[in-house]
Design a protein around this motif. Structure first.
Motif, PDB file in Angstrom:
ATOM      1  N   TYR A  45       1.053  -0.877   0.109  1.00 27.61           N
ATOM      2  CA  TYR A  45      -0.603   0.051  -0.193  1.00 27.61           C
ATOM      3  C   TYR A  45       0.758   1.248  -0.082  1.00 27.61           C
ATOM      4  O   TYR A  45       2.557   1.044   0.172  1.00 27.61           O
ATOM      5  CB  TYR A  45      -0.770  -0.276   1.155  1.00 27.61           C
ATOM      6  N   ILE A  46       0.386   2.242  -0.148  1.00 31.24           N
ATOM      7  CA  ILE A  46       1.609   3.803  -0.282  1.00 31.24           C
ATOM      8  C   ILE A  46       1.945   3.741   0.829  1.00 31.24           C
ATOM      9  O   ILE A  46       3.174   4.420   0.564  1.00 31.24           O
ATOM     10  CB  ILE A  46      -0.128   4.719   0.127  1.00 31.24           C
ATOM     11  N   ASP A  47       1.344   3.234   2.967  1.00 29.47           N
ATOM     12  CA  ASP A  47       2.516   3.633   3.486  1.00 29.47           C
ATOM     13  C   ASP A  47       4.134   2.302   2.907  1.00 29.47           C
ATOM     14  O   ASP A  47       4.841   2.899   4.596  1.00 29.47           O
ATOM     15  CB  ASP A  47       1.954   3.504   4.982  1.00 29.47           C
ATOM     16  N   ASP A  48       4.185   1.394   2.598  1.00 27.30           N
ATOM     17  CA  ASP A  48       4.313   0.350   2.521  1.00 27.30           C
ATOM     18  C   ASP A  48       5.684   0.748   1.608  1.00 27.30           C
ATOM     19  O   ASP A  48       6.753  -0.121   1.647  1.00 27.30           O
ATOM     20  CB  ASP A  48       3.682  -0.950   2.345  1.00 27.30           C
ATOM     21  N   ARG A  49       4.901   1.728   0.452  1.00 31.44           N
ATOM     22  CA  ARG A  49       6.352   1.817  -0.602  1.00 31.44           C
ATOM     23  C   ARG A  49       7.777   2.243  -0.047  1.00 31.44           C
ATOM     24  O   ARG A  49       7.856   2.805   1.035  1.00 31.44           O
ATOM     25  CB  ARG A  49       5.654   2.828  -1.889  1.00 31.44           C
ATOM     26  N   GLN A  50       8.043   1.298  -0.489  1.00 36.77           N
ATOM     27  CA  GLN A  50      10.098   2.176  -0.175  1.00 36.77           C
ATOM     28  C   GLN A  50      10.157   4.148  -0.198  1.00 36.77           C
ATOM     29  O   GLN A  50       9.723   4.663  -1.167  1.00 36.77           O
ATOM     30  CB  GLN A  50      11.137   1.632  -1.024  1.00 36.77           C
ATOM     31  N   GLU A  51      11.212   4.458   0.730  1.00 34.75           N
ATOM     32  CA  GLU A  51      11.150   5.727   0.967  1.00 34.75           C
ATOM     33  C   GLU A  51      11.939   5.837  -0.301  1.00 34.75           C
ATOM     34  O   GLU A  51      13.115   5.485   0.129  1.00 34.75           O
ATOM     35  CB  GLU A  51      11.193   5.871   2.908  1.00 34.75           C
ATOM     36  N   PHE A  52      12.046   7.468  -0.413  1.00 38.04           N
ATOM     37  CA  PHE A  52      12.888   8.030  -1.567  1.00 38.04           C
ATOM     38  C   PHE A  52      14.012   8.668  -0.430  1.00 38.04           C
ATOM     39  O   PHE A  52      13.782   9.096   0.221  1.00 38.04           O
ATOM     40  CB  PHE A  52      12.296   8.902  -2.235  1.00 38.04           C
ATOM     41  N   PRO A  53      15.547   8.877  -1.402  1.00 35.27           N
ATOM     42  CA  PRO A  53      15.913   9.505  -0.223  1.00 35.27           C
ATOM     43  C   PRO A  53      15.441  11.397  -0.464  1.00 35.27           C
ATOM     44  O   PRO A  53      14.900  11.492  -1.644  1.00 35.27           O
ATOM     45  CB  PRO A  53      17.423   9.818  -1.576  1.00 35.27           C
ATOM     46  N   ASN A  54      15.916  11.835   0.935  1.00 33.45           N
ATOM     47  CA  ASN A  54      15.418  13.188   1.062  1.00 33.45           C
ATOM     48  C   ASN A  54      13.732  13.464   0.636  1.00 33.45           C
ATOM     49  O   ASN A  54      12.926  14.683   0.417  1.00 33.45           O
ATOM     50  CB  ASN A  54      15.750  14.064   0.490  1.00 33.45           C
ATOM     51  N   GLN A  55      13.394  12.255   1.442  1.00 33.41           N
ATOM     52  CA  GLN A  55      11.619  12.419   1.419  1.00 33.41           C
ATOM     53  C   GLN A  55      11.498  12.471   2.865  1.00 33.41           C
ATOM     54  O   GLN A  55      11.684  13.096   3.816  1.00 33.41           O
ATOM     55  CB  GLN A  55      11.417  11.183   1.326  1.00 33.41           C
ATOM     56  N   LEU A  56       9.874  14.292   2.348  1.00 37.19           N
ATOM     57  CA  LEU A  56       9.572  14.687   3.468  1.00 37.19           C
ATOM     58  C   LEU A  56       8.171  13.975   3.514  1.00 37.19           C
ATOM     59  O   LEU A  56       7.596  13.472   2.742  1.00 37.19           O
ATOM     60  CB  LEU A  56       9.266  15.973   3.030  1.00 37.19           C
ATOM     61  N   HIS A  57       7.568  14.383   4.586  1.00 36.23           N
ATOM     62  CA  HIS A  57       6.147  13.918   5.466  1.00 36.23           C
ATOM     63  C   HIS A  57       5.528  15.251   6.094  1.00 36.23           C
ATOM     64  O   HIS A  57       6.062  16.063   6.309  1.00 36.23           O
ATOM     65  CB  HIS A  57       6.709  12.973   6.657  1.00 36.23           C
ATOM     66  N   VAL A  58       4.008  14.614   5.712  1.00 40.01           N
ATOM     67  CA  VAL A  58       3.156  15.980   5.613  1.00 40.01           C
ATOM     68  C   VAL A  58       2.139  16.027   6.600  1.00 40.01           C
ATOM     69  O   VAL A  58       2.097  14.292   7.203  1.00 40.01           O
ATOM     70  CB  VAL A  58       2.746  16.599   4.629  1.00 40.01           C
ATOM     71  N   TYR A  59       2.024  17.062   7.699  1.00 34.34           N
ATOM     72  CA  TYR A  59       1.485  16.678   9.251  1.00 34.34           C
ATOM     73  C   TYR A  59       0.462  18.049   8.378  1.00 34.34           C
ATOM     74  O   TYR A  59       1.103  19.180   8.484  1.00 34.34           O
ATOM     75  CB  TYR A  59       1.854  17.188  10.150  1.00 34.34           C
ATOM     76  N   ALA A  60      -0.752  18.529   8.669  1.00 28.07           N
ATOM     77  CA  ALA A  60      -1.708  19.571   8.254  1.00 28.07           C
ATOM     78  C   ALA A  60      -2.281  19.845   9.984  1.00 28.07           C
ATOM     79  O   ALA A  60      -2.563  18.873  11.020  1.00 28.07           O
ATOM     80  CB  ALA A  60      -3.082  18.877   7.863  1.00 28.07           C
ATOM     81  N   LEU A  61      -2.225  21.146  10.117  1.00 23.43           N
ATOM     82  CA  LEU A  61      -2.708  21.561  11.097  1.00 23.43           C
ATOM     83  C   LEU A  61      -3.767  22.618  10.706  1.00 23.43           C
ATOM     84  O   LEU A  61      -4.438  22.931   9.959  1.00 23.43           O
ATOM     85  CB  LEU A  61      -1.411  22.713  11.804  1.00 23.43           C
ATOM     86  N   THR A  62      -4.906  21.331  11.676  1.00 18.59           N
ATOM     87  CA  THR A  62      -6.345  21.356  11.004  1.00 18.59           C
ATOM     88  C   THR A  62      -7.264  23.114  12.733  1.00 18.59           C
ATOM     89  O   THR A  62      -6.647  23.369  13.128  1.00 18.59           O
ATOM     90  CB  THR A  62      -7.170  21.090  11.188  1.00 18.59           C
ATOM     91  N   SER A  63      -8.480  23.223  12.070  1.00 20.00           N
ATOM     92  CA  SER A  63      -9.097  24.617  12.326  1.00 20.00           C
ATOM     93  C   SER A  63      -9.946  23.746  13.360  1.00 20.00           C
ATOM     94  O   SER A  63     -10.642  22.759  13.573  1.00 20.00           O
ATOM     95  CB  SER A  63     -10.344  24.536  11.509  1.00 20.00           C
ATOM     96  N   PRO A  64      -9.683  24.672  14.577  1.00 25.22           N
ATOM     97  CA  PRO A  64     -10.106  24.385  16.586  1.00 25.22           C
ATOM     98  C   PRO A  64     -11.820  24.849  15.953  1.00 25.22           C
ATOM     99  O   PRO A  64     -12.172  24.011  17.009  1.00 25.22           O
ATOM    100  CB  PRO A  64      -9.307  24.310  17.244  1.00 25.22           C
ATOM    101  N   HIS A  65     -11.862  25.202  14.847  1.00 25.38           N
ATOM    102  CA  HIS A  65     -13.214  25.752  15.100  1.00 25.38           C
ATOM    103  C   HIS A  65     -14.266  25.704  13.794  1.00 25.38           C
ATOM    104  O   HIS A  65     -13.858  25.097  12.690  1.00 25.38           O
ATOM    105  CB  HIS A  65     -13.339  27.361  15.177  1.00 25.38           C
ATOM    106  N   ALA A  66     -15.191  25.537  14.291  1.00 29.63           N
ATOM    107  CA  ALA A  66     -16.384  24.973  13.234  1.00 29.63           C
ATOM    108  C   ALA A  66     -16.687  26.060  11.835  1.00 29.63           C
ATOM    109  O   ALA A  66     -16.596  26.236  10.846  1.00 29.63           O
ATOM    110  CB  ALA A  66     -17.318  24.872  13.771  1.00 29.63           C
ATOM    111  N   TYR A  67     -16.258  27.222  12.403  1.00 29.97           N
ATOM    112  CA  TYR A  67     -17.061  28.487  11.769  1.00 29.97           C
ATOM    113  C   TYR A  67     -16.208  30.266  12.348  1.00 29.97           C
ATOM    114  O   TYR A  67     -16.634  30.657  13.502  1.00 29.97           O
ATOM    115  CB  TYR A  67     -18.316  29.432  11.686  1.00 29.97           C
ATOM    116  N   ALA A  68     -15.138  30.029  11.222  1.00 33.51           N
ATOM    117  CA  ALA A  68     -14.810  31.137  11.943  1.00 33.51           C
ATOM    118  C   ALA A  68     -13.474  31.487  10.837  1.00 33.51           C
ATOM    119  O   ALA A  68     -13.365  31.618  10.109  1.00 33.51           O
ATOM    120  CB  ALA A  68     -13.832  31.114  13.316  1.00 33.51           C
TER     121      ALA A  68
END
Length: 802
Positions: A45-68
């Motif tokens: 699966y996608i997460d099982d693929r061999q990592e590439f050299p210099n690969q970056l990993h992403v994390y998203a900061l999400t909204s704590p509010h429903a509407y703002a």
């Protein structure tokens, strides 16, 4: 019979092999092509693929509010975290920010405003997921909080919609209801459902030398991801390649919403020139992505003394979340299936796509059909309760029928090849329904605490995309000179066995063993402009396209053999890996393929298929949106504890129509899996949002999908035998992905039947879905106190403002 290579086989042996019969073509229970890899953990699966050299990993900061409103974003502290390489905001996107699949309204990252708790605001890329998370948490984001809309009824009252409403009308429902001896009206809340695929949303992106990208993506819709990645990068689609070998489950959740991680990772990859992976952790996946649409449905129905419906008005209101996504088509399908198996002569069906400040809800197995069917099944139970009849008798009284002109839907499509009456009769006898009904009645009279219930419910489900243009598919078939075959098509494999079935179709066409066929990863360069693998159409469309490609090659080979050996074309016979050319030659398929190549015959071809006959005029609310219908019936028996509301499913019997099964074992697996998933939707899988719009059930500790102990103790599944689909489907098969899901309505209805036994005659209990033990307990309490649901006002039923 074991296969021998050409030098080892005599002509007599080859003829004997040709007569022995193909073991891996259609109608055979061939094992899933990746079964061994799945159970051993070797499937990639996608997460099982061999990592590439210099690969970056992403994390998203999400909204704590429903509407703002977003008043300030300061990303400079993110770079103080070791390993952080890049922070992406809406201002950094080189192309279009909006990635809405149908209509605008889905920004890749928040642009001045957030519309649900969990909406991505910034994305941080680092050398590890942990460092990316730390970097995201270091950002400073200020908000001006606004008043969110969370409740679907409140939004409906304000006509707060994401798109226009729609009405289907046949006859005069209002007059028919007024003239009916009996009238019922009410409403029902039907909960949503988390996809809970084993593999969360994931994409891995590699930049190419020309400013493009290769995207390895867990998606049901490679072409849409290709289009949206190209859009956010401001490059033509030919610079974006999507590669998708398999998903760890999809269920509709990866039809549109796989695009967001892919687009974010692609922009970061191009900006940094480094390979980039974005895989959502489970909690983030649950709060960031949409669910099955919760529905709030209202109805008013008039019926006679026998329980036959004379007129009906239904309003289905899907909770779309904050944006359109696929809500229009999903609510349309709910409207199409508001009849389920029943003829509605005088009917008015209205559909609303209601806006709330929650994650934008999306496709899910059944695509609105289950939410539409639930209302009419609820109504059937209520009519039976009102009249003191067996609910099965009321259902059969209202079935579609070819015998008395009751065979046209409320959107004016003719219902053909109606199997429900005979299927119901067969299941009724095989599961001993009538005796069990009497036994349950006796049991309930003798047991003050434990109560049993039983229900037999039908399914009539339309097969085709409601968006007509999506009913098309392509494929590429290549034969190599050693006789091995490479197959590529536009469908995606998410565990449902699509690749296996399509390979069986090609194997049957050439009459070769399936082991000679390799199905390669779905790839937008090999098979372009694909439709999503959804709407139960994966095999119907891609199987037919692959069959057409194979037939093109086979015809070339036959034409060559006829010309080369001076025989009639009818004398060229492919059988079990052997090609017999009259009395002139007999050879293996591999030798024949090589001979064709030596004689400059093309052994590769594309194939294409478009579903015929379907159309729907949205303005006139009439047409033929479905190529055919798949049918099913299920009988469920439950026992519940009236003191706690807990219950257990004791037995389930299913009879399901798949036309001429391409792979009976896989089809039965789909029926079983679909049923259990549907049972989870209607019983245990409760989504809860708090008043601020936060999802309180954002993980397996608080959200309960069915486990092995929830599977019925007795679970009998049978496919309808000797039923060839009369339409021009691939080898006369029928779709099997979604229709079985709705068979689980019988479980919910059986729980309701058990509650009816507690109430006095004529008292109709109210049970929303999912029927958790808490809701069952409250329904029992209401039934004992003779407190039923309040009548719904005329204005609410008619969709008018109060």
């Amino acid at each position: 019979m074991s296969r021998k290579t050409a030098p080892e086989m005599t002509r007599e042996q080859m003829l004997e092999q040709a007569k022995s019969g193909l073991n891996t073509g259609v109608a055979k229970s061939v094992k899933h092509e990746s079964a061994a890899k799945h159970v051993t953990g070797e499937a990639i699966y996608i997460d099982d693929r061999q990592e590439f050299p210099n690969q970056l990993h992403v994390y998203a900061l999400t909204s704590p509010h429903a509407y703002a409103k977003v008043t300030r974003i300061d990303t400079s502290p993110c770079y103080d975290i070791p390993g952080v390489a890049y922070v992406l905001t809406a201002d950094d996107v080189p192309g279009e920010l909006d990635i809405g699949p149908v209509e605008a309204g889905d920004p890749m990252l928040a642009d001045g405003e957030v519309s649900f708790v969990g909406q991505p605001v910034i994305a941080v890329a680092a050398d590890s997921l942990d460092n990316a998370r730390k970097g995201a948490m270091a950002a400073v984001v200020d908000y001006e909080i606004l008043q969110p809309a969370i409740d679907v009824e409140a939004s409906l009252a304000k006509e707060f919609f994401v798109t226009d409403s729609h009405t289907q009308k046949r006859g005069d429902a209002k007059a028919a209801i007024a003239a009916s001896p009996h009238v019922l009206k009410g409403d029902i809340h039907i909960g949503g459902q988390e996809h809970f695929y084993l593999e969360t949303q994931a994409s891995s992106v590699v930049p190419t030398e020309d400013g493009g990208v290769i995207v390895y993506c867990s998606t049901q819709n490679p072409t849409e991801v290709q289009k949206l990645v190209a859009s956010v990068l401001a490059v033509p689609m030919h610079k974006v390649l999507i590669d998708m070998r398999r998903m760890g489950g999809g269920f509709g959740g990866k039809e549109t919403q796989a695009a967001s991680p892919a687009c974010i990772a692609a922009v970061i990859s191009v900006k940094t020139g480094r390979p980039t992976k974005f895989r959502l952790p489970r909690r983030e996946d649950m709060i960031m992505t949409g669910k099955r649409h919760p529905f709030y449905n209202q109805y008013r129905v008039g019926f006679d003394d026998t329980g036959r419906i004379q007129g009906i008005e239904i309003v289905v209101s899907g909770n779309a979340g904050y944006s359109t996504d696929l809500s229009r088509s999903i609510v349309d399908r709910a409207m199409f299936h508001s009849d389920n198996a029943y003829y509605l002569n005088n009917a008015t069906i209205t559909g609303h796509c209601v806006k709330t400040h929650t994650a934008s809800n999306t496709a899910y197995r059944g695509f609105g059909g289950p939410q539409g069917m639930m209302t009419i099944e609820h109504i059937m139970d209520d009519i039976a309760c009102k009249l003191g009849k067996d609910p099965l008798d009321v259902r059969k009284r209202n079935y579609y029928s070819e015998h008395d002109g009751r065979d046209e839907t409320h959107y004016f499509q003719k219902v053909e090849d109606i199997l429900l009456e005979e299927m119901t009769e067969e299941l009724e006898q095989s599961c001993d329904y009538q005796k069990r009904r009497e036994d349950i009645k006796t049991f309930n009279q003798q047991n003050p605490i434990l109560k049993k219930g039983i229900s037999l419910t039908p399914v009539k489900f339309g097969i085709s995309f409601t968006a007509t243009f999506l009913n098309q598919a392509g494929a590429l078939v290549t034969i190599y000179t050693d006789g091995s075959i490479c197959l590529n098509h536009g469908g995606t494999e998410m565990g449902q066995g699509l690749h296996t079935k399509v390979a069986q179709i090609v194997a049957e066409t050439f009459s070769v063993d399936i082991d000679t066929i390799n199905v390669t990863a779905t790839n937008t360069e090999k098979t372009p402009n694909t439709s999503p693998t959804a709407a139960s159409s994966g095999t119907d469309l891609n199987g037919k396209a692959a069959q057409n490609a194979a037939m093109t090659i086979k015809q070339r080979m036959v034409d060559f053999a006829s010309s080369h050996y001076k025989v009639d074309k009818e004398d060229v016979v492919f059988s079990n890996g052997i090609v017999s050319i009259g009395d002139q030659a007999t050879m293996t398929f591999a030798d024949f393929a090589e001979l064709c190549w030596f004689n400059q015959i093309s052994l590769a071809s594309t194939g294409f298929y478009r579903t015929p006959k379907i159309h729907y005029d949205h303005k006139k609310a009439r047409g033929r949106p479905f190529y055919y219908f798949a049918y099913g019936v299920s009988c469920s028996e439950v026992i519940l504890d009236t003191l706690t509301g807990e219950y257990k499913v004791l037995r389930v019997d299913v009879l399901h129509d798949v036309g001429a099964a391409l792979n009976p074992a896989i089809d039965i697996g789909q029926v079983e899996g679909g049923f259990v998933q549907g049972m989870g939707w209607l019983t245990t899988e409760e989504l809860v949002w708090n008043e601020s719009g936060s999802l309180a059930t954002a993980g397996p500790a608080t959200y309960k999908i069915p486990a092995v102990n929830d599977v019925p103790e007795v679970f009998n599944v049978k496919l309808v035998e000797n039923r060839a689909n009369p339409e021009d489907t691939v080898f006369h098969s029928k779709a099997v992905g979604e229709p079985p899901f709705m068979l689980a309505i019988s479980v919910w209805s059986a729980i309701k039947d058990a509650i009816v036994s507690i109430a006095d005659d004529g008292v109709i209990p109210y049970l929303p879905a999912p029927a958790t033990p808490e809701q069952v307990y409250l329904a029992i309490k209401r039934a004992r106190e003779h407190k039923v649901q309040d009548d719904v006002s005329e204005s609410k039923i008619l969709g008018e403002t109060a």
